[in-house]
Design a protein around this motif. Structure first.
Motif, short mmCIF file in Angstrom:
data_model
loop_
_atom_site.label_atom_id
_atom_site.label_comp_id
_atom_site.label_asym_id
_atom_site.label_seq_id
_atom_site.Cartn_x
_atom_site.Cartn_y
_atom_site.Cartn_z
N ASP B 111 0.82 -1.21 0.00
CA ASP B 111 0.00 0.00 0.00
C ASP B 111 0.85 1.26 0.00
O ASP B 111 0.40 2.31 -0.39
N HIS B 112 2.07 1.13 0.50
CA HIS B 112 2.92 2.32 0.57
C HIS B 112 4.05 2.26 -0.43
O HIS B 112 5.04 2.95 -0.29
N ALA B 113 3.88 1.42 -1.46
CA ALA B 113 4.95 1.30 -2.45
C ALA B 113 5.18 2.65 -3.13
O ALA B 113 4.27 3.46 -3.25
N GLU B 114 6.40 2.88 -3.53
CA GLU B 114 6.73 4.10 -4.23
C GLU B 114 6.16 4.05 -5.64
O GLU B 114 6.03 2.99 -6.23
N PRO B 115 5.85 5.21 -6.21
CA PRO B 115 5.43 5.23 -7.61
C PRO B 115 6.56 4.70 -8.51
O PRO B 115 7.73 4.82 -8.16
N ILE B 116 6.17 4.12 -9.65
CA ILE B 116 7.17 3.64 -10.60
C ILE B 116 7.03 4.44 -11.90
O ILE B 116 6.00 5.08 -12.13
N MET B 117 8.08 4.41 -12.71
CA MET B 117 8.03 5.12 -13.99
C MET B 117 7.79 4.09 -15.09
O MET B 117 8.48 3.07 -15.15
N THR B 124 7.11 9.04 -20.58
CA THR B 124 7.33 8.32 -19.34
C THR B 124 6.25 8.77 -18.37
O THR B 124 6.10 9.97 -18.13
N LEU B 125 5.51 7.82 -17.84
CA LEU B 125 4.42 8.16 -16.93
C LEU B 125 4.74 7.66 -15.53
O LEU B 125 5.25 6.56 -15.35
N ARG B 126 4.40 8.50 -14.55
CA ARG B 126 4.58 8.10 -13.16
C ARG B 126 3.31 7.37 -12.72
O ARG B 126 2.21 7.92 -12.85
N VAL B 127 3.49 6.16 -12.24
CA VAL B 127 2.35 5.28 -11.95
C VAL B 127 2.44 4.79 -10.52
O VAL B 127 3.49 4.35 -10.06
N GLN B 128 1.32 4.88 -9.80
CA GLN B 128 1.25 4.35 -8.43
C GLN B 128 0.32 3.15 -8.45
O GLN B 128 -0.87 3.29 -8.69
N GLU B 129 0.88 1.97 -8.20
CA GLU B 129 0.05 0.76 -8.14
C GLU B 129 -0.16 0.38 -6.71
O GLU B 129 0.67 0.63 -5.84
N ALA B 130 -1.29 -0.27 -6.43
CA ALA B 130 -1.55 -0.82 -5.11
C ALA B 130 -2.44 -2.04 -5.27
O ALA B 130 -3.07 -2.23 -6.31
N GLY B 131 -2.46 -2.84 -4.22
CA GLY B 131 -3.41 -3.96 -4.14
C GLY B 131 -3.15 -5.10 -5.11
O GLY B 131 -2.38 -5.00 -6.05
N GLN B 132 -3.77 -6.24 -4.81
CA GLN B 132 -3.77 -7.36 -5.72
C GLN B 132 -5.02 -8.18 -5.45
O GLN B 132 -5.64 -8.05 -4.42
N GLY B 133 -5.36 -9.03 -6.40
CA GLY B 133 -6.56 -9.84 -6.23
C GLY B 133 -7.22 -10.06 -7.58
O GLY B 133 -6.77 -9.53 -8.59
N ASP B 134 -8.29 -10.87 -7.57
CA ASP B 134 -8.88 -11.29 -8.84
C ASP B 134 -9.91 -10.31 -9.38
O ASP B 134 -10.25 -10.35 -10.57
N ALA B 135 -10.43 -9.44 -8.52
CA ALA B 135 -11.48 -8.54 -8.99
C ALA B 135 -10.94 -7.61 -10.08
O ALA B 135 -9.74 -7.35 -10.14
N THR B 136 -11.82 -7.13 -10.94
CA THR B 136 -11.42 -6.24 -12.03
C THR B 136 -10.69 -5.02 -11.47
O THR B 136 -11.16 -4.40 -10.52
#
Lengths: 321, 373
Positions: B111-117, B124-136
């Protein structure tokens, strides 16, 4: 001046304790386990100890960002200090001060200070209180050559003189304000600055305990006798960086090594007491070994001590009079 | 045996060091070292310094290689006396590495991962990902002048059972400053390419303000990618827009001039913090940031009106959709949500300005989660 046997032993023990405490922090800080910032006092031990040998718990001192040595010399326990630096609940300030805010008011230790030049105004207040209460106490500010250029310091010299306070301004001149040489940054001389305020000036070799003890004795006696404030200019050298991790690119090749080999206050103390047959070396060896154990125990205890909890956040924030 | 083995770890220098690069080893593997001897040079963002060995012994292993960047506390090498066997050293290293990686994992939950490029075409886009699971998965699209931090109170709430993605649009935050033609259609094409790059075929889209128009363009051109639409105070449904906000946002270059402009964004003006104002000023001083905003404003809001009418796209969108709007919005009018098909629920939030996702995060999150089920 003849120094009593027990004061000699106690002073050596204080200097050794400071040295080992700081050497150990030098290693422990690098592991990343200690929060914040630490500034080490190695090489300067004789100054704090030589001055504080003339003080009692009813006298007050204010320290600097490089405050561990002053704390130990004023009698603050190493276990509580180590825990404080580790940010633990068992620390002298319950882990909420850290290295730069260690204080123990019960011992007249008003605190290390993160503000350069923060101590001198504090001791004007403390000295005023000693004067008004007529308790015979003196207030001592330790400050560096860098802080000697701060307005707070210069204003304090003036105020102490105007009010004739029992204040002692100990300028610990290690030649560098952070990375800037005092020879570059300090205009004029400390002696001339004291003279400018009409303040008596003493100076001494801060790597020689006996020299500091002698000069501090005279300076403190002057202030304690009600003759007004004094400046004590202590010439010394720090062995480590301004802060831990400082690459010290501003120091000459071999400068620190020479200080360590020629101006080690502990080695010089041992040499002096044997040459003059004041003490037996075996007594000093015993102290060395005791201090080593004490520091080891303090680090172990600190690492195992609990951290402050959220509920502690608002404790000690307000003082009630 | 482990008492005879001393780990050499990445040191901490100064106040704020979190990682360092080992620029060189000063002694070879197998050499004898003394406590205090400088055994390696470490470079940080601020300083290059020699690393003093914490103990004496034989450098039995060099774990870190020259040029490698490692966090404070990571294992660089191992000191031990010759009497210690290689097997004991291997066991020590294995245990150290296992403990160290699990400690680090505990410190930095996803949840507190750093944004990735992420590279998308020339951008180049700065992207913040979080979470995992099967839901869309859920995709967040911010508005004019915003960035992925606009979703700081929302992204984690939607990340409990799915992957979520927030990103900075071109010209915003930490992404490339090239905004192309600055139209919602252009940004929608970039958004579609980002989803392809991330291997996401279909998302619930949550979009704010100008991001709403981008989401509608995405639904028009790539309907298969859009599982649902949650539009928060969206552009594209009406003509009027508060140009004092747009123009003020572009021209303000000091805290004093920007703060009243940002006050348009919220009903509770105390929410505009000094840090928020300063962050935006800092962003606007980046090369190309201002030009990007000007291009977008010209393309999207020429002559003080919204250029695109996307009501028909929303009306004909096949999936579920909803509108969320603050009743006290001073940038876009909640009246734009009137006269939409009955199948599209509209949540109007009282005493709420243009950024309900910040001002009424709990209400907004509840509505978002409901639609994404």
């Amino acid at each position: 001046m003849q120094i009593a046997h027990d004061i000699l032993l106690r002073s050596y023990r204080s200097m050794r304790t400071i040295r080992d405490f700081e050497e150990r922090l030098h290693v422990e800080f690098a592991t990343g386990e200690i929060p914040g910032f630490v500034h080490l006092y190695c090489g300067e031990e004789a100054s704090a100890v030589g001055v504080c040998a003339h003080l009692s718990d009813t006298d007050t001192i204010a320290s600097t960002h490089r405050g561990h040595g002053h704390c130990i010399a004023k009698g603050v326990g190493v276990e509580g200090m180590m825990a404080e630096i580790y940010g633990r609940k068992t620390g002298v300030c319950h882990g909420k001060g850290g290295s730069m805010h260690i204080a123990d008011l019960s011992l007249g230790m008003l605190g290390a200070n993160g503000i350069v030049g923060g101590g001198p105004p504090l001791i004007c207040g403390a000295a005023l209180s000693h004067k008004v209460l007529k308790d015979g106490g003196v207030a001592v500010a330790f400050y560096g050559d860098g802080a000697s250029n701060e307005g707070t310091t210069l204003e304090s010299l003036n105020l102490a003189m105007v009010w004739q306070l029992p204040a002692v301004f100990v300028c610990e001149d290690n030649g560098y304000g952070e990375a800037t040489g005092a020879s570059y940054a300090c205009a004029g001389t400390q002696k001339a600055r004291a003279a400018g305020f009409g303040m008596p000036y003493f100076d001494c070799d801060g790597t020689d305990f006996f020299a500091v003890h002698e000069a501090a004795g005279q300076a403190i006696a002057h202030a304690r006798a009600g003759h007004g404030p004094v400046m004590l200019h202590v010439h010394l050298a720090r062995w480590y960086g301004h802060f831990e991790g400082d690459a010290m690119t501003y120091r000459a090749n071999g400068e620190v090594a020479r200080e360590r080999s020629e101006h080690d206050c502990l080695q010089n103390f041992r040499k002096h007491v044997t040459e003059t047959s004041l003490l037996d070396l075996s007594a000093l060896d015993d102290i060395d070994s005791n201090v080593k154990d004490e520091i080891e125990a303090a680090v172990k205890a600190a690492k195992n001590a609990p951290l402050p909890e959220p509920a502690d956040l608002q404790a000690d924030v307000y003082v009630s009079y | 045996m482990t008492d005879l083995i001393t780990p050499i770890t990445m040191p901490k220098f100064g106040l704020a060091m979190t990682e360092g690069k080992i620029t060189s080893w000063n002694i070879p593997s197998g050499a004898q070292v003394e406590a205090g001897q400088e055994i390696a040079d470490i470079e940080t963002t601020k300083i290059t310094n020699g690393y003093e060995s914490p103990a004496s012994g034989t450098l039995r292993r060099q774990i870190a290689t020259e040029g490698e960047t490692l966090p404070v506390g990571a294992l660089l090498g191992v000191l031990a006396e010759p009497a210690v066997s290689d097997a004991d050293i291997d066991a020590f290293i294995a245990k150290f590495q296992a403990d160290f990686s699990s400690d680090n994992a505990a410190d930095t939950p996803a949840d507190h991962a750093e944004p990735i490029m992420v590279s998308v075409g020339d951008l180049t886009l700065r992207v913040q990902e979080a979470g995992q699971g099967d839901a869309t998965p859920v995709l967040f699209i911010h508005g004019f002048g915003g960035d992925l931090s606009n979703w700081m109170l929302n992204q984690n709430a939607l990340s409990t059972d799915r992957r979520t993605v927030a990103f900075d649009l071109p010209g915003h935050g930490g992404s490339s400053k090239n905004v192309g033609d600055g139209t919602p259609a252009g940004f929608a094409a970039t958004t579609a390419a980002l989803l392809d790059k991330l291997g996401i075929t279909s998302v619930h889209v949550v979009a704010h303000s100008l991001g709403g128009a981008i989401a509608l363009e995405l639904a028009k051109t790539c309907p298969q990618k859009v599982a649902s639409l949650s539009l928060i105070a969206p552009a594209g449904l009406g003509q009027s827009i508060n140009m004092d906000f747009i123009e003020g946002f572009i021209s303000a270059d000091r805290r004093k001039t920007l703060e009243p402009v940002l006050n348009y964004l919220v009903h509770d003006k105390t929410l505009i913090s000094r840090k928020m104002v300063e962050d935006i000023i800092r962003f606007k001083r980046l090369d190309g940031a201002l030009q990007g905003l000007q291009t977008i404003a010209k393309a999207c809001f020429p002559n003080g009106r919204q250029a695109e009418d996307l009501r028909s796209v929303l009306a004909s969108f096949a999936g579920p959709a909803q509108i969320i709007w603050g009743e006290a919005d001073e940038v876009l009018s909640p009246n734009d949500a009137k006269n939409l098909p009955d199948t599209i629920p509209v949540t109007l939030l009282p005493q709420t300005g243009h950024m309900p996702q910040l001002e009424k995060a709990a209400d907004v999150n509840a509505a978002l989660i409901k639609l994404a089920k």
